[in-house]
Design a protein around this motif. Sequence first.
Motif, PDB file in Angstrom:
ATOM      1  N   ALA A 423      19.116  32.665  43.216  1.00  0.00           N
ATOM      2  CA  ALA A 423      20.214  31.975  43.889  1.00  0.00           C
ATOM      3  C   ALA A 423      21.360  32.942  44.156  1.00  0.00           C
ATOM      4  N   GLU A 424      22.132  32.645  45.183  1.00  0.00           N
ATOM      5  CA  GLU A 424      23.308  33.462  45.502  1.00  0.00           C
ATOM      6  C   GLU A 424      24.282  33.442  44.331  1.00  0.00           C
ATOM      7  N   GLN A 425      24.714  34.630  43.894  1.00  0.00           N
ATOM      8  CA  GLN A 425      25.678  34.758  42.809  1.00  0.00           C
ATOM      9  C   GLN A 425      27.048  35.045  43.424  1.00  0.00           C
ATOM     10  N   GLY A 426      27.873  34.025  43.510  1.00  0.00           N
ATOM     11  CA  GLY A 426      29.167  34.161  44.152  1.00  0.00           C
ATOM     12  C   GLY A 426      30.261  34.490  43.160  1.00  0.00           C
ATOM     13  N   ARG A 427      31.111  35.442  43.516  1.00  0.00           N
ATOM     14  CA  ARG A 427      32.214  35.849  42.649  1.00  0.00           C
ATOM     15  C   ARG A 427      33.518  35.631  43.407  1.00  0.00           C
ATOM     16  N   ALA A 428      34.227  34.575  43.028  1.00  0.00           N
ATOM     17  CA  ALA A 428      35.487  34.231  43.686  1.00  0.00           C
ATOM     18  C   ALA A 428      36.613  35.091  43.129  1.00  0.00           C
ATOM     19  N   GLN A 429      37.613  35.377  43.974  1.00  0.00           N
ATOM     20  CA  GLN A 429      38.781  36.174  43.588  1.00  0.00           C
ATOM     21  C   GLN A 429      38.346  37.432  42.833  1.00  0.00           C
ATOM     22  N   SER A 430      37.325  38.083  43.341  1.00  0.00           N
ATOM     23  CA  SER A 430      36.717  39.216  42.640  1.00  0.00           C
ATOM     24  C   SER A 430      37.721  40.351  42.449  1.00  0.00           C
ATOM     25  N   GLY A 431      37.791  40.863  41.222  1.00  0.00           N
ATOM     26  CA  GLY A 431      38.662  41.986  40.917  1.00  0.00           C
ATOM     27  C   GLY A 431      40.129  41.696  41.082  1.00  0.00           C
ATOM     28  N   ALA A 432      40.535  40.426  40.979  1.00  0.00           N
ATOM     29  CA  ALA A 432      41.922  40.069  41.277  1.00  0.00           C
ATOM     30  C   ALA A 432      42.904  40.775  40.345  1.00  0.00           C
ATOM     31  N   ILE A 433      42.612  40.799  39.052  1.00  0.00           N
ATOM     32  CA  ILE A 433      43.537  41.418  38.109  1.00  0.00           C
ATOM     33  C   ILE A 433      43.455  42.936  38.183  1.00  0.00           C
ATOM     34  N   SER A 434      42.261  43.471  38.414  1.00  0.00           N
ATOM     35  CA  SER A 434      42.123  44.929  38.478  1.00  0.00           C
ATOM     36  C   SER A 434      42.634  45.496  39.792  1.00  0.00           C
ATOM     37  N   GLY A 435      42.947  44.644  40.759  1.00  0.00           N
ATOM     38  CA  GLY A 435      43.606  45.115  41.981  1.00  0.00           C
ATOM     39  C   GLY A 435      42.741  45.221  43.202  1.00  0.00           C
TER      40      GLY A 435
END
Length: 967
Positions: A423-435
């Motif tokens: 299944a598609e592995q979706g990552r929302a707001q990816s890397g938001a804290i790391s920039g």
Amino acid sequence: MAGVAIAALVVSVGGIATGTAAPAVADPGRPGTSGTTPAALELPADGHPSRDKDNRLGRVEPNAAQRSVAGAKASVRWNNLGTPRSLSPASASARSIAGGLSSDPDTAARQYIMQNQALFGLDGAAVSTMETLLVRPIGTGALVLLRQRFGTLAAGHDGQVAVLVNNGTVVRVTSSLSRDTSVPQPATLTPAQAVGAALSDAGVAAGDLAGTPDARLVAVPTPLDGPRAAYAVSFASTAHDHPDSYTTYVDARTGGVLVREDQVDYDTDNPQWAVFPAAPPASGADTRERWCFAPAAGCVRTVRDPNTGQAWDVNVASGTPTFTSSGNSANNVVQWGGGTAPFPATASPDRNYTYTFTDQWRQSRCNPDVYATAQRNDADAAVSNLFAMHNRMHDWAWHLGFTESTWNMQVVNVTGAGLGGDAEQGRAQSGAISGSRNNANQGTGRDGLPPTTNMFLWQPQAGGVYPPCVDGDYDMSVIGHEYTHAITNRMIAGPDTGIGSAQGGAMGESWGDLMAMEYMAEYGFRPPGETPFVTGGYATGNLTQGIRNYDMSRSPLNYSDVGYDLVGQQVHADGEIWSATNVRVRNAFVQRYGAGTPALQAQCADGLVQPDACPGNRRWVQLVFDSFLLQADSQFSMLDMRDNMLAADLVRFGGANQDIMWNAFATSGMGMDATSGPSDADPVPSFASPYTTNATVTLRAAGDAAGAAIRLYVGDYEARAVPIADTDPNTDLPDTFQIVGGQQYSFTAGGPGFGYRKFSSFVLAGRAQDLPLNLPRNLASATTGGVFSGDGANLARLGDDTEATNWVATDGVAGKRVTVDLAGTAPHLVSRVNVSALLRPQDLTDPADNQVQNRYSALRSFAVSACNSTVADCSQPGNFRRVYTSPTDAFPAGNFRPTASQLNLRTFSFAPVPATHLRIDVLSSQCTGNPRYAGEQDNDPRANTDCAANSPFASQVRISEFQVFTR
């Protein structure tokens, strides 16, 4: 999958202060390593360059017998392994390349290959051991995909053939078959050794792996060394801001890497989801719709998996709901990075996934404090929206042919076809804290390995891009774009390979834009933009062009323009050529079959009405999906996919649309005489169609240009474009060409000593006609005697009559000036200049200017001063008089970033002035003079957005041409 390289929808990857760690080995495709751009300069780049490589040397040339057989029966292109890369009917009027075969598709395909042993070099034994990967009905015919075996080993890369059969005839063949079918020597390395070799080659540390690498023993055909036993090692890492995902084919005896494929492309229950079908409004108001599994009050749409009939949030293996952002087709989490663990949407025991949306990222103006609030930057709303949109793309594509048998993405494959577990592995707001910011990407491994997509927050970056503070998890044009990368890389070239060529990668980007647009159009959703054909309007804040150089429906691009915009990763820009072409094809279908009613459009999208009873756009998109399956070889050109679509029409619609398709392709430079290889940067265009009486156009150079060598380009570009004709008797190009008539075309004409002129002309249908080219001399051209002096480097390039080169100043912008001593000694009555700020690719061989090309270093405004040496000393700057001051937006770059369409050649006129010398004074660059890129535009204390104050390119300015004319 070959060439499935980070499908960065966008220009800038990485984020506010991010970079990519250097790998263990230097690699020209990875930023921060030897011979490449330093990581600190990566922010303004256009995405992630593909790290594909193919170390197999040589080419098996077809022999005389092969050429004779193929030429007599079909139009042929050849692969490197000595067999046809593609076979099409010999003429546009022919409907097949062979007949008299079995009515059973699989049998017919094998019969055809065996009956053409001289062509393919395969005997009955070799054909009988081929695996049938797919038999897929298309209209009245079927697509058969076969894969070679070499002894006990199946081909892991190449070794495939797709045969489109129709009632005992063969309509189209694509192939990566090898003539050499010998049994490879057995493996001597262990899988662990192969994994180590693959990791070392890719520069990925074992400790950074996401999961356990998969190593399968396969065979890889090579041109010179025959079939080789190899381990197909698939692995991924998310340790860096740029995700890594590869399948590497390691020689099982030597440990050498044969092929490396970059797999990342850089968009009682009645469960309910609150979603933005296209994107939120600019106001940030919560205008979400409620979608439900079953009809209910307040629900505007019922949604369910068309394959299982279950709700999206059901674990099909157990038959129970997950109560969060996970199901059979997608498993989505919020992945902020920065040491935080990924998390799914907050569990909802009543399956009411209608989380609160406050538009927190926009309202806070990108303030990173939002992550620590109770609302968590609307994380639940974001991941739930992304989950719903992934399911919608899965369901829509299923009705077009992306099913379990064609290697779609699901945990459980209920029919038993395909492998499942992916299944598609979706990552929302990816890397938001790391920039990490301003990107979207899709990594798609082979069937059975879960693909991964990352959606990012968007935020202004000094000298990078300037979007509003928005969350990409709500922009369906971006989400649909990224999901389409998975579709194309699964359906093309079988379950294990995907897209591999440069033109193929460009089409991959184009299909992403096109399919996202088409999905929304069929359901009546309207994305932000001046037209529905704008990609990324919400994410970028640019409603005219979105993330691209052009709105797909307003693009002048054609096949002669390949390579027109080489700043950053050109695969996106070249993809716009395929987008413009397909919009023309789509328009032709809509004109013939109509747009239908909204209800009919939705019924067709839901698979309730067959394509041959649907509106024109649905017929077009069905042929696009069919064309994916017809492509057996990962190496293909735009012409190969043109031929696949034409072949699909022959079988699905009985060839009813050959005329409108050929005419639209021809208008786009992909006509009947066009030629190209899969990665050709200079394809030969053709604007002639076999389905119309083409106009015959003859160039007539006139005026000052009479008798001169003048080149003509169809379209708006000269630099890196391919001319269609010229008046130079010393070239192979004629001065006459054929073109589909009855319409207006854009042209660019010019040559040494004449600069360039862009104009439009109506071409009459079916007639011989002259095209007069009355070009005045460019008085600043080196060919006519113009001599440049002044600030900066590469001064002469301002007068070389081509936009392919740049003058540059790197130690400041305002006040930089260049003077041209005009041709001759007598003054000229000057009244017009052509100026271009179009950029060029980075040139590491140029010691005077080998820097990364940055769009913000392009000229924005300027002034022109004149001097007459017959009355004054023109060596003294004070003797020049200003005769023209450009508008402050002479090169009017808009929201988000400057684009090639805004930087190329422009004409500026002023009152005639006698001059022997003319000077161009720089007033501003895009960085220093464009208010859209100035000042602090967010509340992030870590980020300084003002371009002039914070971009490393703020002290650079570039101009590619300064041409001077008397009229």
